[in-house]
Design an enzyme around this catalytic site. Structure first.
Site, PDB file in Angstrom:
ATOM      1  N   PRO A   1       0.784 -59.044  22.822  1.00  0.00           N
ATOM      2  CA  PRO A   1       1.057 -58.472  23.096  1.00  0.00           C
ATOM      3  C   PRO A   1       1.696 -57.025  23.192  1.00  0.00           C
ATOM      4  O   PRO A   1       2.775 -57.231  21.595  1.00  0.00           O
ATOM      5  CB  PRO A   1       2.339 -59.302  24.052  1.00  0.00           C
ATOM      6  CG  PRO A   1       1.893 -60.492  23.477  1.00  0.00           C
ATOM      7  CD  PRO A   1       1.359 -60.010  22.278  1.00  0.00           C
ATOM      8  N   GLU A   2       2.105 -55.796  23.157  1.00  0.00           N
ATOM      9  CA  GLU A   2       3.051 -54.729  23.057  1.00  0.00           C
ATOM     10  C   GLU A   2       3.757 -54.114  23.974  1.00  0.00           C
ATOM     11  O   GLU A   2       4.039 -55.205  24.755  1.00  0.00           O
ATOM     12  CB  GLU A   2       1.714 -53.430  22.143  1.00  0.00           C
ATOM     13  CG  GLU A   2       1.021 -54.104  21.100  1.00  0.00           C
ATOM     14  CD  GLU A   2      -0.015 -53.035  20.858  1.00  0.00           C
ATOM     15  OE1 GLU A   2       0.398 -51.381  20.960  1.00  0.00           O
ATOM     16  OE2 GLU A   2      -1.295 -53.787  20.417  1.00  0.00           O
TER      17      GLU A   2
END
Length: 273
Positions: A2-3
């Site tokens: 997850p960015e």
DNA sequence: CGGTGGACCTGCTGGC
DNA sequence: TGCCAGCAGGTCCACC
């Protein structure tokens, strides 16, 4: 995994599920995360209510009614989901927070690169992972002038520099590849050799790309799920990441994956100079 | 000090 | 079918 856009999506979904709900009971099933889950983790959350959910870079920040904050980082494989308590537990469900109302929060993370800590208000500013964070492009905005100074002074590749959370906070491997594709810049280009106009282009593309990815609820390659355990849609709109051998969306040239480097690097050899 | 390479974990895929 | 190498979206630390 997850960015910034994925974490923002989780935040938005969970805002609808957990705000103003009292935390009735906390189960800690696994303490061995990136930093060990503190022995008083459960007791500091039980009885509290989540008043606000914020985000800074890839960190989720749950503000509690006693002014403490619960900080979560999803690492590479983490999920934070709100589900009915009767849904079967899964392997690698490490934290379970039973909430008032119909749902419970579960933190699930096979690789255990994630993080869950509770901090008092006076500990927040000095918390080491936050001290060195650069500007979050959506929360703080990106000043092209500041970025230019950092880029111009660096001997590293532009890709390495943009991956540095102290330069821009929230980008990871997918979105750095995508930003450079949009800006027409080779990932291996030396940062200090880029013309000012190119750096300004990068600075303006970053928030546009991140906002677009948030509108599509993030990118799901394998693990990532939002707060309702649903996949994102932005993978269908990626220009280079994971598209080795496929045609560039603007010129048709086959996308290349660079051999060197520890993380996957993707670019169009014709559009990116 | 800036920059690099490996370590930290599990799970999945592809080759043999 | 089984085994092993390689790879995965992040961060930190030792070392040059």
């Amino acid at each position: 995994m997850p960015e910034l856009p994925e974490v923002e999506t989780v935040r938005r979904v969970l805002c609808r599920r957990v705000l103003d709900r009292r935390i009735e009971q906390v189960e800690v099933l696994e303490r061995r995360l990136r930093m060990p889950v503190a022995l008083d983790f459960a007791s500091r959350l039980e009885g509290r209510t989540i008043r606000e959910l914020r985000r800074r870079a890839k960190y989720l920040i749950a503000c509690l009614d006693d002014d403490c904050v619960w900080i979560v980082h999803l690492g590479m494989s983490g999920k934070l989901i709100a589900v009915p308590p009767d849904r079967p537990r899964e392997r690698h469900d490490h934290l379970v927070l039973r909430l008032a109302g119909p749902l419970e929060l579960r933190f699930h993370d096979p690789r255990r690169f994630g993080l869950a800590v509770v901090l008092a208000p006076n500990e927040l500013a000095a918390w080491p992972p936050f001290r060195s964070l650069g500007p979050d492009p959506l929360v703080d905005g990106l000043d092209p002038e500041d970025l230019w100074h950092r880029v111009h002074a660096s001997g590293r590749s532009i890709k390495d520099l943009l991956m540095d959370q102290g330069v821009v906070a929230g980008l990871g491997n997918i979105y750095v590849n995508e930003v450079l594709a949009r800006a027409g810049v080779r990932p291996a280009a030396r940062a200090c050799r880029l013309p000012r106009a190119t750096v300004e282009r990068i600075a303006s593309e970053i928030p546009l790309l991140l906002q677009e990815a948030v509108r599509w609820c993030g990118t799901t390659f394998s693990d990532y799920r939002d707060g309702d355990d649903r996949a994102g849609e932005f993978q269908r709109h990626l220009r280079v990441y994971g598209r080795t051998g496929e045609p560039c969306r603007s010129c048709g040239t086959a996308i290349r994956r660079s051999a060197r480097g520890n993380r996957g690097t993707f670019y169009c050899p014709r559009c990116q100079k």
